[in-house]
Motif scaffolding. Structure first.
Motif, short mmCIF file in Angstrom:
data_model
loop_
_atom_site.label_atom_id
_atom_site.label_comp_id
_atom_site.label_asym_id
_atom_site.label_seq_id
_atom_site.Cartn_x
_atom_site.Cartn_y
_atom_site.Cartn_z
N GLU A 6 -49.63 -15.15 114.49
CA GLU A 6 -49.96 -15.31 113.08
C GLU A 6 -49.93 -16.78 112.67
OE1 GLU A 6 -47.20 -11.57 113.23
OE2 GLU A 6 -47.33 -13.55 114.17
N SER A 7 -50.68 -17.09 111.65
CA SER A 7 -50.67 -18.43 111.06
C SER A 7 -51.10 -18.33 109.61
CB SER A 7 -51.59 -19.37 111.84
OG SER A 7 -52.93 -18.91 111.79
N GLY B 119 -49.09 -19.08 106.85
CA GLY B 119 -48.03 -18.97 105.86
C GLY B 119 -47.65 -20.34 105.30
N LEU C 121 -53.74 -15.47 105.49
CA LEU C 121 -53.06 -15.35 106.75
C LEU C 121 -54.06 -14.97 107.83
CD1 LEU C 121 -49.82 -13.42 105.70
CD2 LEU C 121 -50.30 -15.87 105.61
N CYS D 222 -54.40 -13.75 112.06
CA CYS D 222 -53.74 -13.20 113.24
C CYS D 222 -54.73 -13.26 114.39
CB CYS D 222 -53.29 -11.77 112.99
SG CYS D 222 -52.63 -10.91 114.44
N TRP E 255 -50.95 -5.41 108.68
CA TRP E 255 -50.03 -6.47 108.24
C TRP E 255 -48.82 -5.79 107.61
CZ3 TRP E 255 -50.27 -11.54 109.24
CH2 TRP E 255 -51.51 -12.10 109.62
N TYR F 113 -44.42 -12.31 107.10
CA TYR F 113 -45.54 -11.41 107.29
C TYR F 113 -45.85 -11.29 108.78
CZ TYR F 113 -46.43 -11.21 102.29
OH TYR F 113 -46.31 -10.98 100.93
N THR G 54 -45.08 -14.94 110.14
CA THR G 54 -45.31 -16.20 109.44
C THR G 54 -44.71 -16.08 108.04
OG1 THR G 54 -47.00 -17.84 108.80
CG2 THR G 54 -47.62 -15.53 108.59
N VAL H 7 -44.11 -16.61 104.20
CA VAL H 7 -44.78 -16.89 102.93
C VAL H 7 -43.72 -17.01 101.84
CG1 VAL H 7 -46.33 -15.98 101.16
CG2 VAL H 7 -46.91 -15.74 103.59
#
Length: 116
Positions: free
Chosen positions: A6-7, A9, A20, A22, A37, A94, A110, A112
């Motif tokens: 994941e990225s 956040g 977000l 994935c 998610w 998340y 990630t 948030v």
């Protein structure tokens, strides 16, 4: 096997937006996976946020309806969660989740944070 990363956040002010992403690494056809998610807030259980089927059908938890949108790009092996009108109660880690048959995998998550 599938590896999920994941990225996207970060820290955002109330009312703001985040997207977000994935990324999935798999030797299988990514399109067959059901992708979800989840999120886990401090001191709370992990909860489903949104899901998208292999056919593209989507469903959302009540908390995100009208604000969150899940999508997928099978060619890129990506799943996205667009989050708008963020609230402080959306603060959580998340997680991306992939399921096909009895196989289930999770990403590392990630964070948030929605705060002014």
């Amino acid at each position: 096997q599938v590896l999920l990363v994941e990225s996207g956040g970060g820290l955002v002010q109330p009312g703001g937006s985040l997207r977000l992403s994935c990324a999935a690494s798999t030797s299988l056809n990514f399109s067959i996976y059901v992708m979800r998610w989840y999120r886990q807030a401090p001191g709370k259980q992990r909860e489903l946020v949104a899901a998208i089927s292999s056919g593209g059908s989507t469903r959302y938890a009540d908390s995100g309806k009208g604000r969150f949108t899940i999508s997928r790009d099978n060619a890129k092996k990506m799943v996205y969660l667009q989050m708008n009108s963020l609230k402080p109660e959306d603060t959580a880690v998340y997680y991306c989740n992939a399921v096909v048959g009895s196989l289930e995998r999770w990403g590392q998550g990630t964070l948030v944070t929605v705060s002014s």
